[in-house]
Design a protein around this motif. Structure first.
Motif, PDB file in Angstrom:
ATOM      1  N   ASN A 282       0.718  -1.263   0.198  1.00  0.00           N
ATOM      2  CA  ASN A 282       0.055  -0.024   0.061  1.00  0.00           C
ATOM      3  C   ASN A 282       0.926   1.111  -0.008  1.00  0.00           C
ATOM      4  O   ASN A 282       1.073   1.904   0.939  1.00  0.00           O
ATOM      5  CB  ASN A 282      -0.888  -0.029   1.343  1.00  0.00           C
ATOM      6  N   LEU A 283       1.421   1.481  -1.178  1.00  0.00           N
ATOM      7  CA  LEU A 283       2.300   2.851  -1.411  1.00  0.00           C
ATOM      8  C   LEU A 283       1.938   3.764  -2.215  1.00  0.00           C
ATOM      9  O   LEU A 283       1.503   3.245  -3.238  1.00  0.00           O
ATOM     10  CB  LEU A 283       3.736   2.171  -1.585  1.00  0.00           C
ATOM     11  N   PRO A 284       2.162   4.752  -2.134  1.00  0.00           N
ATOM     12  CA  PRO A 284       1.691   5.970  -3.151  1.00  0.00           C
ATOM     13  C   PRO A 284       2.813   6.048  -4.361  1.00  0.00           C
ATOM     14  O   PRO A 284       3.264   6.952  -4.359  1.00  0.00           O
ATOM     15  CB  PRO A 284       1.554   7.054  -2.596  1.00  0.00           C
TER      16      PRO A 284
ATOM     17  N   GLY B 131      -1.329  -3.316  -9.183  1.00  0.00           N
ATOM     18  CA  GLY B 131      -0.980  -2.406  -8.026  1.00  0.00           C
ATOM     19  C   GLY B 131       0.243  -2.604  -7.776  1.00  0.00           C
ATOM     20  O   GLY B 131       1.115  -3.256  -8.602  1.00  0.00           O
ATOM     21  N   VAL B 132       1.004  -2.243  -6.459  1.00  0.00           N
ATOM     22  CA  VAL B 132       2.358  -2.193  -6.259  1.00  0.00           C
ATOM     23  C   VAL B 132       2.636  -3.186  -5.583  1.00  0.00           C
ATOM     24  O   VAL B 132       2.377  -3.859  -4.387  1.00  0.00           O
ATOM     25  CB  VAL B 132       2.553  -0.870  -5.582  1.00  0.00           C
ATOM     26  N   TYR B 133       3.781  -3.738  -5.921  1.00  0.00           N
ATOM     27  CA  TYR B 133       4.582  -5.034  -5.295  1.00  0.00           C
ATOM     28  C   TYR B 133       6.094  -4.801  -5.181  1.00  0.00           C
ATOM     29  O   TYR B 133       6.378  -4.179  -6.141  1.00  0.00           O
ATOM     30  CB  TYR B 133       4.294  -6.426  -6.160  1.00  0.00           C
ATOM     31  N   ASP B 134       6.748  -5.648  -4.353  1.00  0.00           N
ATOM     32  CA  ASP B 134       7.870  -5.471  -4.240  1.00  0.00           C
ATOM     33  C   ASP B 134       8.628  -6.132  -5.704  1.00  0.00           C
ATOM     34  O   ASP B 134       8.110  -7.152  -6.072  1.00  0.00           O
ATOM     35  CB  ASP B 134       8.910  -6.259  -2.980  1.00  0.00           C
ATOM     36  N   PHE B 135       9.890  -5.710  -5.863  1.00  0.00           N
ATOM     37  CA  PHE B 135      10.341  -5.967  -7.182  1.00  0.00           C
ATOM     38  C   PHE B 135      11.101  -7.231  -7.044  1.00  0.00           C
ATOM     39  O   PHE B 135      12.138  -7.313  -6.226  1.00  0.00           O
ATOM     40  CB  PHE B 135      11.273  -4.978  -7.831  1.00  0.00           C
TER      41      PHE B 135
ATOM     42  N   GLN C  61       7.096  -1.370  -7.085  1.00  0.00           N
ATOM     43  CA  GLN C  61       6.475  -0.607  -8.352  1.00  0.00           C
ATOM     44  C   GLN C  61       5.346  -1.456  -8.613  1.00  0.00           C
ATOM     45  O   GLN C  61       5.040  -2.699  -8.223  1.00  0.00           O
ATOM     46  CB  GLN C  61       7.472  -0.622  -9.188  1.00  0.00           C
ATOM     47  N   HIS C  62       4.779  -1.022  -9.735  1.00  0.00           N
ATOM     48  CA  HIS C  62       3.217  -1.520 -10.321  1.00  0.00           C
ATOM     49  C   HIS C  62       3.570  -2.941 -11.108  1.00  0.00           C
ATOM     50  O   HIS C  62       4.699  -2.999 -11.712  1.00  0.00           O
ATOM     51  CB  HIS C  62       2.791  -0.578 -11.123  1.00  0.00           C
ATOM     52  N   VAL C  63       2.688  -3.858 -10.806  1.00  0.00           N
ATOM     53  CA  VAL C  63       2.799  -5.054 -11.680  1.00  0.00           C
ATOM     54  C   VAL C  63       1.616  -5.011 -12.417  1.00  0.00           C
ATOM     55  O   VAL C  63       0.350  -4.801 -12.038  1.00  0.00           O
ATOM     56  CB  VAL C  63       2.783  -6.134 -10.648  1.00  0.00           C
ATOM     57  N   TYR C  64       1.787  -5.508 -13.800  1.00  0.00           N
ATOM     58  CA  TYR C  64       0.679  -5.524 -14.581  1.00  0.00           C
ATOM     59  C   TYR C  64       0.425  -6.876 -15.214  1.00  0.00           C
ATOM     60  O   TYR C  64       1.378  -7.428 -15.437  1.00  0.00           O
ATOM     61  CB  TYR C  64       0.890  -4.393 -15.831  1.00  0.00           C
TER      62      TYR C  64
ATOM     63  N   VAL D  50       1.573 -12.483 -19.460  1.00  0.00           N
ATOM     64  CA  VAL D  50       2.783 -12.505 -18.448  1.00  0.00           C
ATOM     65  C   VAL D  50       2.580 -11.212 -17.439  1.00  0.00           C
ATOM     66  O   VAL D  50       2.374  -9.928 -17.876  1.00  0.00           O
ATOM     67  CB  VAL D  50       4.048 -12.321 -19.162  1.00  0.00           C
ATOM     68  N   ASP D  51       2.755 -11.612 -15.971  1.00  0.00           N
ATOM     69  CA  ASP D  51       2.656 -10.616 -14.875  1.00  0.00           C
ATOM     70  C   ASP D  51       4.161  -9.843 -15.068  1.00  0.00           C
ATOM     71  O   ASP D  51       5.015 -10.568 -15.101  1.00  0.00           O
ATOM     72  CB  ASP D  51       2.386 -10.959 -13.687  1.00  0.00           C
ATOM     73  N   MET D  52       4.197  -8.431 -15.116  1.00  0.00           N
ATOM     74  CA  MET D  52       5.488  -7.831 -15.350  1.00  0.00           C
ATOM     75  C   MET D  52       5.344  -6.242 -14.534  1.00  0.00           C
ATOM     76  O   MET D  52       4.635  -5.739 -14.349  1.00  0.00           O
ATOM     77  CB  MET D  52       5.717  -7.328 -16.906  1.00  0.00           C
ATOM     78  N   TRP D  53       6.586  -6.164 -13.987  1.00  0.00           N
ATOM     79  CA  TRP D  53       6.759  -5.136 -13.106  1.00  0.00           C
ATOM     80  C   TRP D  53       7.212  -3.778 -14.119  1.00  0.00           C
ATOM     81  O   TRP D  53       7.551  -4.377 -15.360  1.00  0.00           O
ATOM     82  CB  TRP D  53       8.022  -5.161 -12.200  1.00  0.00           C
ATOM     83  N   ASP D  54       6.836  -2.661 -13.640  1.00  0.00           N
ATOM     84  CA  ASP D  54       7.310  -1.356 -14.427  1.00  0.00           C
ATOM     85  C   ASP D  54       8.516  -1.578 -15.007  1.00  0.00           C
ATOM     86  O   ASP D  54       8.732  -1.367 -16.243  1.00  0.00           O
ATOM     87  CB  ASP D  54       7.298  -0.146 -13.381  1.00  0.00           C
ATOM     88  N   ASP D  55       9.694  -1.978 -14.264  1.00  0.00           N
ATOM     89  CA  ASP D  55      10.984  -1.964 -14.746  1.00  0.00           C
ATOM     90  C   ASP D  55      11.305  -3.071 -16.019  1.00  0.00           C
ATOM     91  O   ASP D  55      12.369  -2.923 -16.515  1.00  0.00           O
ATOM     92  CB  ASP D  55      12.019  -2.470 -13.582  1.00  0.00           C
ATOM     93  N   TYR D  56      10.450  -3.889 -16.264  1.00  0.00           N
ATOM     94  CA  TYR D  56      10.337  -4.581 -17.528  1.00  0.00           C
ATOM     95  C   TYR D  56      10.031  -4.011 -18.607  1.00  0.00           C
ATOM     96  O   TYR D  56      10.161  -4.524 -19.814  1.00  0.00           O
ATOM     97  CB  TYR D  56       9.778  -6.075 -17.114  1.00  0.00           C
ATOM     98  N   LEU D  57       9.390  -2.843 -18.711  1.00  0.00           N
ATOM     99  CA  LEU D  57       8.778  -2.385 -19.688  1.00  0.00           C
ATOM    100  C   LEU D  57       9.018  -1.114 -20.344  1.00  0.00           C
ATOM    101  O   LEU D  57       9.490  -0.227 -19.541  1.00  0.00           O
ATOM    102  CB  LEU D  57       6.905  -2.218 -19.491  1.00  0.00           C
ATOM    103  N   GLU D  58       8.822  -0.762 -21.298  1.00  0.00           N
ATOM    104  CA  GLU D  58       9.139   0.526 -22.131  1.00  0.00           C
ATOM    105  C   GLU D  58       7.942   0.856 -22.978  1.00  0.00           C
ATOM    106  O   GLU D  58       7.162  -0.194 -23.710  1.00  0.00           O
ATOM    107  CB  GLU D  58      10.278   0.596 -22.943  1.00  0.00           C
ATOM    108  N   ARG D  59       7.752   2.011 -23.417  1.00  0.00           N
ATOM    109  CA  ARG D  59       6.618   2.485 -24.150  1.00  0.00           C
ATOM    110  C   ARG D  59       6.971   1.732 -25.700  1.00  0.00           C
ATOM    111  O   ARG D  59       7.992   2.005 -26.220  1.00  0.00           O
ATOM    112  CB  ARG D  59       6.494   3.762 -24.557  1.00  0.00           C
ATOM    113  N   ALA D  60       5.855   1.333 -26.311  1.00  0.00           N
ATOM    114  CA  ALA D  60       5.991   0.805 -27.737  1.00  0.00           C
ATOM    115  C   ALA D  60       5.218   1.613 -28.818  1.00  0.00           C
ATOM    116  O   ALA D  60       4.255   2.397 -28.448  1.00  0.00           O
ATOM    117  CB  ALA D  60       5.239  -0.547 -27.967  1.00  0.00           C
TER     118      ALA D  60
END
Lengths: 237, 212
Positions: B119-121, B161-165, B177-180, B202-212
């Motif tokens: 529960n982090l902003p 939502g936000v999960y530990d990486f 960070q967020h997981v999608y 696939v469940d992915m954290w923010d750090d795995y992703l970039e804009r396409a």
């Protein structure tokens, strides 16, 4: 309290640092050390685990009675019958089904099921046009509170490797032939969420009560490698 | 780590072996291995220990044999036991003390859900419906970014939502960070031979992703 317990080994390992984060330059050295060490412990896993357990008990790090209770729980209490009850409830109670699809873990906890590997659960629904299949390609992640511990095939290389690239071929080996126009969604459990498939309620189940319905629901139907069918006479699902 | 454990998409792993009416455990030693792993809470860090096994060993060991080997390494690395103690079977002074899980604590632990959702902003970097590309990352440490998805384009289906990486599990900063849930069309992953209706989430954290 538990947070402390969970963090304990991680903290200890983090403190140990390089011991578990080998840099590649030393990887070979590390492996040779392992080879040597492995020769001095019994190669038979039964002997190895017995030795490990005795040592941990003597050191006051594990309690044998606690180990027995853990085994008993996963052998007899935490298994796919739990998931079957969740599915049956969703089939007879639309409001429950809605809660289940919105927040899986919370709705599952309503029936009393929670615990490790089920902190966050997402329930994915099969329909005549959509079929869901669950895998963990990197490891063996599985929703324990509702399905118990995974079967060997779920953890095996053939299943983990093929579920993402050849899911239809894999399903045929399970005896499940999906029509070409059915959308097949494969869920790779790579993060902290665990997945449960809500199978379709089968024809012929009209008039059954919740308990009778649960008896029809197989473990495999909740992984997505089978559909729920009417059980053969005298054969449990 | 581009290890043998990251096997999604491999095709030469042999036939599926299905056991009807499979028991939960196949041997008493599997029960003890699992219970010790559970009781010592060896889960964090354990996966990486299994992943760095040499591939031949990884494939040759059963799930619980891998668990036993990896857990033993972890207990040694964490300082709970020493190799000397394992050899002799005799406890020696100077090792760390752990927190004992007692029988009385087991029932509550079995149903306890430790919230992994934080529960982090922290703001999400992507929004539902957005097209994203999985970054081409090849860390030698633990990662949850499977090779088959790297460089591929998908769609954000849901923000969990936000999960530990998990890649930062061994670090003090857990980089929450967020997981999608990211949807990849089977044809994007495997080419035009794949069924046009199929997809992999696939469940992915923010750090795995970039804009396409």
């Amino acid at each position: 309290m538990t947070t402390t317990r969970r963090d304990f080994l991680t903290a200890a390992v983090t403190a140990a640092g390089a011991a578990v984060t080998p840099d590649l330059a030393h990887a070979h050295e590390h492996d040779h050390a392992h080879d040597h060490d492995h020769q001095v412990v019994p190669s038979d896993p039964a002997l190895r685990v017995k030795a490990l357990e005795s040592l941990l008990v003597e050191k006051g790090l594990v309690d044998r009675a606690a180990l027995d209770a853990i085994v008993d729980a996963y052998e007899y209490k935490i298994g796919p019958r739990n998931g079957a009850r969740v599915v049956a409830r969703a089939w007879v109670d639309p409001a429950y089904k809605q809660r289940l699809l919105t927040n899986g873990a919370a709705a599952i906890a309503e029936l009393g099921y929670s615990g490790p590997e089920g902190e966050q659960m997402m329930v994915v629904q099969n329909t005549p046009k959509v079929h869901n299949l669950v895998v963990c390609t990197l490891c063996s992640c599985y929703p324990w509170p509702v399905l118990g511990l995974p079967p060997v095939w779920y953890k095996s290389a053939p299943y983990r490797s093929r579920a993402v690239i050849d899911p239809r071929g894999l399903l045929r080996e399970f005896g499940l032939h999906l029509p070409d126009d059915v959308e097949l969604r494969v869920w790779d459990s790579t993060a902290d969420l665990r997945y449960l498939v809500l199978p379709e309620r089968p024809a012929g189940s009209e008039g059954l009560n919740e308990e009778e319905l649960a008896a029809w629901v197989s473990r495999d139907s909740m992984i997505g490698t089978a559909k729920v069918v009417k059980p053969a006479e005298g054969v449990p699902a | 780590m581009n290890g043998i454990h990251d096997m999604g998409g491999m095709q030469d792993m042999g036939p599926l072996e299905y056991e009807k009416n499979e028991p939960v455990f196949h041997a008493p030693w599997e029960k003890r291995t699992f219970a010790i792993w559970w009781a010592t809470d060896a889960a964090p860090g354990y996966r990486y220990q299994a992943e760095i096994l040499p591939p031949v060993e990884y494939l040759g060991l059963s799930y619980y044999a891998r668990m036993l080997v990896a857990m033993t390494e972890l207990l040694v690395a964490g300082g709970m036991i020493t190799r000397a103690e394992l050899e002799t079977g005799q406890p020696m002074p100077g090792t760390r003390k752990g927190e004992l899980l007692t029988l009385a604590q087991v029932p509550a632990e079995l149903i306890k859900s430790e919230p992994s959702l934080r529960n982090l902003p922290i703001a999400p970097r992507f929004r539902t419906g957005q097209r994203v590309r999985a970054r081409n990352l090849n860390p030698v440490t633990h990662t949850r970014l499977p090779r088959y998805a790297r460089g591929k384009i998908g769609t954000i289906e849901r923000d969990h939502g936000v999960y530990d990486f998990e890649d930062a599990e061994q670090q003090l900063d857990k980089k929450p960070q967020h997981v999608y849930s990211v949807r990849f069309a089977a044809r994007e992953l495997w080419g035009q031979e794949a069924n046009q209706h199929d997809c992999v989430y696939v469940d992915m954290w923010d750090d795995y992703l970039e804009r396409a």
